[in-house]
Structures are given as structure tokens and as C-alpha cells.
Design a protein around this motif. Structure first.
Motif, PDB file in Angstrom:
ATOM      1  N   GLY A  82     -38.162 -19.014 -13.806  1.00  0.00           N
ATOM      2  CA  GLY A  82     -38.682 -20.327 -13.452  1.00  0.00           C
ATOM      3  C   GLY A  82     -38.572 -21.301 -14.612  1.00  0.00           C
ATOM      4  N   GLN A  83     -38.873 -20.829 -15.805  1.00  0.00           N
ATOM      5  CA  GLN A  83     -38.756 -21.660 -17.005  1.00  0.00           C
ATOM      6  C   GLN A  83     -37.304 -22.060 -17.239  1.00  0.00           C
ATOM      7  OE1 GLN A  83     -39.096 -19.896 -21.048  1.00  0.00           O
ATOM      8  NE2 GLN A  83     -40.837 -21.269 -21.326  1.00  0.00           N
ATOM      9  N   PHE A  84     -36.382 -21.115 -17.036  1.00  0.00           N
ATOM     10  CA  PHE A  84     -34.960 -21.395 -17.224  1.00  0.00           C
ATOM     11  C   PHE A  84     -34.473 -22.459 -16.246  1.00  0.00           C
ATOM     12  CE2 PHE A  84     -30.632 -20.424 -15.706  1.00  0.00           C
ATOM     13  CZ  PHE A  84     -29.922 -20.759 -16.848  1.00  0.00           C
ATOM     14  N   ILE A  85     -34.835 -22.314 -14.969  1.00  0.00           N
ATOM     15  CA  ILE A  85     -34.412 -23.274 -13.950  1.00  0.00           C
ATOM     16  C   ILE A  85     -34.943 -24.671 -14.283  1.00  0.00           C
ATOM     17  CG2 ILE A  85     -34.729 -23.950 -11.529  1.00  0.00           C
ATOM     18  CD1 ILE A  85     -34.664 -20.942 -10.842  1.00  0.00           C
ATOM     19  N   ASN A  86     -36.202 -24.731 -14.687  1.00  0.00           N
ATOM     20  CA  ASN A  86     -36.820 -26.010 -15.008  1.00  0.00           C
ATOM     21  C   ASN A  86     -36.069 -26.726 -16.128  1.00  0.00           C
ATOM     22  OD1 ASN A  86     -39.037 -27.552 -16.793  1.00  0.00           O
ATOM     23  ND2 ASN A  86     -39.676 -27.609 -14.647  1.00  0.00           N
ATOM     24  N   MET A  87     -35.742 -25.984 -17.191  1.00  0.00           N
ATOM     25  CA  MET A  87     -35.027 -26.604 -18.304  1.00  0.00           C
ATOM     26  C   MET A  87     -33.592 -26.962 -17.918  1.00  0.00           C
ATOM     27  SD  MET A  87     -34.350 -25.294 -22.215  1.00  0.00           S
ATOM     28  CE  MET A  87     -35.983 -25.738 -22.788  1.00  0.00           C
ATOM     29  N   LEU A  88     -32.935 -26.087 -17.169  1.00  0.00           N
ATOM     30  CA  LEU A  88     -31.548 -26.327 -16.767  1.00  0.00           C
ATOM     31  C   LEU A  88     -31.431 -27.632 -15.979  1.00  0.00           C
ATOM     32  CD1 LEU A  88     -28.599 -25.272 -16.467  1.00  0.00           C
ATOM     33  CD2 LEU A  88     -29.344 -24.161 -14.348  1.00  0.00           C
ATOM     34  N   LEU A  89     -32.334 -27.854 -15.046  1.00  0.00           N
ATOM     35  CA  LEU A  89     -32.280 -29.065 -14.221  1.00  0.00           C
ATOM     36  C   LEU A  89     -32.495 -30.324 -15.052  1.00  0.00           C
ATOM     37  CD1 LEU A  89     -34.149 -27.847 -11.025  1.00  0.00           C
ATOM     38  CD2 LEU A  89     -31.709 -28.097 -11.397  1.00  0.00           C
ATOM     39  N   LYS A  90     -33.331 -30.220 -16.064  1.00  0.00           N
ATOM     40  CA  LYS A  90     -33.530 -31.367 -16.956  1.00  0.00           C
ATOM     41  C   LYS A  90     -32.273 -31.625 -17.781  1.00  0.00           C
ATOM     42  CE  LYS A  90     -38.516 -30.610 -17.288  1.00  0.00           C
ATOM     43  NZ  LYS A  90     -39.618 -30.078 -18.127  1.00  0.00           N
ATOM     44  N   LEU A 108     -39.238 -23.214  -6.375  1.00  0.00           N
ATOM     45  CA  LEU A 108     -39.233 -24.553  -5.780  1.00  0.00           C
ATOM     46  C   LEU A 108     -40.111 -25.498  -6.591  1.00  0.00           C
ATOM     47  CD1 LEU A 108     -38.281 -26.241  -3.313  1.00  0.00           C
ATOM     48  CD2 LEU A 108     -40.365 -25.500  -2.148  1.00  0.00           C
ATOM     49  N   LEU A 109     -41.271 -25.022  -7.012  1.00  0.00           N
ATOM     50  CA  LEU A 109     -42.165 -25.832  -7.827  1.00  0.00           C
ATOM     51  C   LEU A 109     -41.549 -26.100  -9.204  1.00  0.00           C
ATOM     52  CD1 LEU A 109     -44.838 -27.254  -8.329  1.00  0.00           C
ATOM     53  CD2 LEU A 109     -45.876 -25.036  -8.833  1.00  0.00           C
ATOM     54  N   ALA A 110     -40.894 -25.080  -9.765  1.00  0.00           N
ATOM     55  CA  ALA A 110     -40.213 -25.272 -11.051  1.00  0.00           C
ATOM     56  C   ALA A 110     -39.170 -26.376 -10.944  1.00  0.00           C
ATOM     57  CB  ALA A 110     -39.556 -23.973 -11.502  1.00  0.00           C
ATOM     58  N   THR A 111     -38.459 -26.398  -9.817  1.00  0.00           N
ATOM     59  CA  THR A 111     -37.453 -27.428  -9.574  1.00  0.00           C
ATOM     60  C   THR A 111     -38.095 -28.795  -9.382  1.00  0.00           C
ATOM     61  OG1 THR A 111     -35.941 -25.830  -8.547  1.00  0.00           O
ATOM     62  CG2 THR A 111     -35.604 -28.151  -8.012  1.00  0.00           C
ATOM     63  N   ALA A 112     -39.113 -28.842  -8.528  1.00  0.00           N
ATOM     64  CA  ALA A 112     -39.755 -30.122  -8.223  1.00  0.00           C
ATOM     65  C   ALA A 112     -40.350 -30.768  -9.467  1.00  0.00           C
ATOM     66  CB  ALA A 112     -40.837 -29.915  -7.162  1.00  0.00           C
ATOM     67  N   LYS A 120     -34.932 -35.126  -4.871  1.00  0.00           N
ATOM     68  CA  LYS A 120     -35.096 -34.499  -3.559  1.00  0.00           C
ATOM     69  C   LYS A 120     -34.641 -33.043  -3.586  1.00  0.00           C
ATOM     70  CE  LYS A 120     -36.667 -38.200  -1.545  1.00  0.00           C
ATOM     71  NZ  LYS A 120     -38.100 -38.255  -1.150  1.00  0.00           N
ATOM     72  N   ILE A 121     -35.350 -32.222  -2.821  1.00  0.00           N
ATOM     73  CA  ILE A 121     -34.991 -30.816  -2.652  1.00  0.00           C
ATOM     74  C   ILE A 121     -34.967 -30.495  -1.163  1.00  0.00           C
ATOM     75  CG2 ILE A 121     -35.472 -28.435  -3.303  1.00  0.00           C
ATOM     76  CD1 ILE A 121     -37.568 -29.620  -5.311  1.00  0.00           C
ATOM     77  N   LEU A 122     -33.831 -30.072  -0.670  1.00  0.00           N
ATOM     78  CA  LEU A 122     -33.749 -29.523   0.673  1.00  0.00           C
ATOM     79  C   LEU A 122     -34.056 -28.036   0.555  1.00  0.00           C
ATOM     80  CD1 LEU A 122     -33.067 -29.491   3.684  1.00  0.00           C
ATOM     81  CD2 LEU A 122     -30.652 -29.258   3.047  1.00  0.00           C
ATOM     82  N   ALA A 123     -35.185 -27.603   1.090  1.00  0.00           N
ATOM     83  CA  ALA A 123     -35.637 -26.219   0.935  1.00  0.00           C
ATOM     84  C   ALA A 123     -35.632 -25.529   2.294  1.00  0.00           C
ATOM     85  CB  ALA A 123     -37.044 -26.190   0.342  1.00  0.00           C
ATOM     86  N   MET A 124     -35.036 -24.339   2.346  1.00  0.00           N
ATOM     87  CA  MET A 124     -34.915 -23.620   3.614  1.00  0.00           C
ATOM     88  C   MET A 124     -35.387 -22.183   3.495  1.00  0.00           C
ATOM     89  SD  MET A 124     -31.258 -25.080   5.002  1.00  0.00           S
ATOM     90  CE  MET A 124     -30.478 -25.213   3.389  1.00  0.00           C
ATOM     91  N   ILE A 174     -27.831 -26.228  -6.587  1.00  0.00           N
ATOM     92  CA  ILE A 174     -28.232 -25.437  -5.418  1.00  0.00           C
ATOM     93  C   ILE A 174     -28.632 -24.052  -5.906  1.00  0.00           C
ATOM     94  CG2 ILE A 174     -27.516 -24.461  -3.204  1.00  0.00           C
ATOM     95  CD1 ILE A 174     -25.378 -26.689  -3.063  1.00  0.00           C
ATOM     96  N   PHE A 175     -29.811 -23.606  -5.500  1.00  0.00           N
ATOM     97  CA  PHE A 175     -30.314 -22.284  -5.896  1.00  0.00           C
ATOM     98  C   PHE A 175     -30.406 -21.398  -4.662  1.00  0.00           C
ATOM     99  CE2 PHE A 175     -33.999 -19.460  -7.091  1.00  0.00           C
ATOM    100  CZ  PHE A 175     -33.307 -18.729  -8.047  1.00  0.00           C
TER     101      PHE A 175
END
Length: 261
Positions: A82-90, A108-112, A120-124, A174-175
Motif C-alpha cells: 500500500g505504501q509503495f502504490i501510494n508513492m508510485l502514484l505521486k 483503493l484507499l492508498a490510491t485515493a 478518479k478511480i474506477l473500482a470494480m 491500473i491496478f
């Protein structure tokens, strides 16, 4: 394993010992099917306690602790991932993203939290009930307005988006943490939806370490069932000229694909 989302657990791993067939004591991390890919559980715990937990946003900590009580908690994204995804998106300044496989919404929260206010996040996911476990925390964090959650299989939604034509090359990131037997099918569609220079992240690509295990090695039933699908995906991604790839031993393994043409 998520019906549309399964990932590595982020339990408080403590190194334990088990008896091998020859009577020697071996650490649990050496067994096929164990989640940690590091040298020891203690080393993984060190990363969590030194780098991850002290910087984990309070909403993510709350959601992680709530999810730990869920009977399917093995499906959650690990805190280090989650930490990795958060930093990567930034780092890539992502704004328009997609997540296939949500579970209670930790990744999803890490991304948001990483996206700008108009991101925006399209989440399925096929299970809205699991998503609603984390939704109150996501709402309290003030990022629910960034999420468009769709309940149901992702493939029909992706097919409709491609047919519409207006979504081609529009996603920054996209994850995918979903049903492993459909990873190849997802990739065939997502490569058209991610922008050139954009990223797709496939979770669980080291699949509990089973990707290098002998065929007759002891494995949990679900690990053995999905193992061949993960191996097929890894081979296909390595051979796909439309992307650059990097496989990382974070969580249960995540392969990043950067679309280049």
C-alpha cells in the motif's frame, strides 16, 4: 483470494519454526505457500515497524486493523505494498486510475489518498459487501468522491469501454488484484485503456513463491490451482513488445508494466 481481488496479508509476522522431514528446524518463511519473500519474517517485520507503520496514514491504519478481523483477511493488500502504490502514484502524477479487485479497499484507499482532489478511480469488484466494510473509513478520510465503484465482473465493463472508443489510452495507472485465471484476459483489454507511458500493476505475480516450486511441492489447493495462470501471465508479459516490465518482490510480488506503444 479475491473473487475479484486477492492479495498478500499484512499480518504481524513473527518468525516461527517448523519440523522438517529430516528433523531439522526451518523457519516458516522457507515453506512453499508462505507470504513473505524476504530472508526472514523478522526482517519483514522490521520493514513494517521501521518504514511502513510510522508513516501509514491514520485512515489506512484503521482500515488495515478492521480488515484484519475479516474472515477473508488473507485477501488484503499488505501495508508495504500500500505504501509503495501510494508513492508510485505521486511520482507519476496519476489522476485517472482503475482498480480491478477491491476487497475492503486498502489499496483503493492508498490510491485515493495519493490522487489530487479531482482524481478518479474506477473500482470494480463482484462483492460490494466487502467494499462496504471499508467504505465508512474511506468516506471519513474525505476521498470517497474520487471513487466510482461498480459491482460485478470487470470484463464486460472493460469490453463496453473499449467498444465506446472514448476511453482508449485514458488511464494513468491500473491496478489488478483479481481472479488470476483472468489476468491474461484483463491484460488484452487494459493495454488499450492505459495511456502510452502509463502503468499497469499486476499483483501476486510471485504467487506465494510457488512460481519456482517443484510441481509436486506441497501447496494449498488455491495456490496450486492458480499457479499455472500466474506463470502464463508472467511469460506473456515478458514477451509483450508493447510494454516495459519490472517485477518487484513487494507484497506477494507485483509486476509493473509501462506501455510504450
Amino acid at each position: 483470494m479475491a473473487t475479484i481481488g486477492e492479495t498478500k496479508t499484512d499480518s504481524t509476522n513473527v518468525e516461527t519454526k517448523t519440523e522438517s522431514t529430516n528433523g531439522e528446524q526451518v523457519s516458516r518463511h522457507q515453506e512453499v505457500g508462505h507470504k513473505s519473500l524476504l530472508q526472514s519474517d523478522a526482517l519483514y517485520q522490521y520493514i513494517l515497524e521501521t518504514s511502513v507503520y510510522p508513516r501509514e496514514p491514520e485512515p489506512m491504519k484503521e482500515l488495515r486493523e478492521v480488515t484484519a478481523k475479516h474472515p477473508w483477511n488473507i485477501m488484503t493488500t499488505s501495508a508495504d505494498e500500500g505504501q509503495f502504490i501510494n508513492m508510485l502514484l505521486k511520482l507519476v502524477n496519476a489522476k485517472n486510475t482503475m482498480e480491478i479487485g477491491v476487497f475492503t479497499g486498502y489499496s483503493l484507499l492508498a490510491t485515493a489518498l495519493a490522487l489530487p482532489d479531482d482524481g478518479k478511480i474506477l473500482a470494480m469488484d463482484i462483492n460490494r459487501e466487502n467494499y462496504e466494510v471499508g467504505l465508512p473509513i474511506i468516506e471519513k478520510a474525505g476521498v470517497a468522491h474520487k471513487i466510482d465503484f461498480k459491482e460485478g465482473p470487470a470484463l464486460p465493463v472493460l469490453d463496453q469501454m473499449i467498444a465506446d472508443g472514448k476511453y482508449h489510452g485514458t488511464f494513468d495507472f491500473i491496478f489488478v488484484d483479481a481472479d488470476k485465471d483472468n489476468y491474461i484476459n484483463y491484460h488484452k483489454r487494459l493495454i488499450d485503456l492505459v495511456k502510452i507511458g502509463g502503468l499497469i500493476g499486476y499483483d501476486n505475480t510471485l504467487w506465494n513463491g510457488s512460481v519456482v516450486a517443484p510441481a509436486d511441492a506441497p501447496m494449498r489447493k488455491y495456490v496450486r490451482y492458480y499457479r499455472d495462470f500466474v506463470l502464463e501471465l508472467n511469460k506473456a508479459l515478458a514477451a509483450d513488445p508493447r510494454i516495459e516490465i519490472c517485477m518487484l518482490p513487494v507484497g506477494d510480488g507485483i509486476t509493473l508494466c509501462r506501455r510504450i506503444n
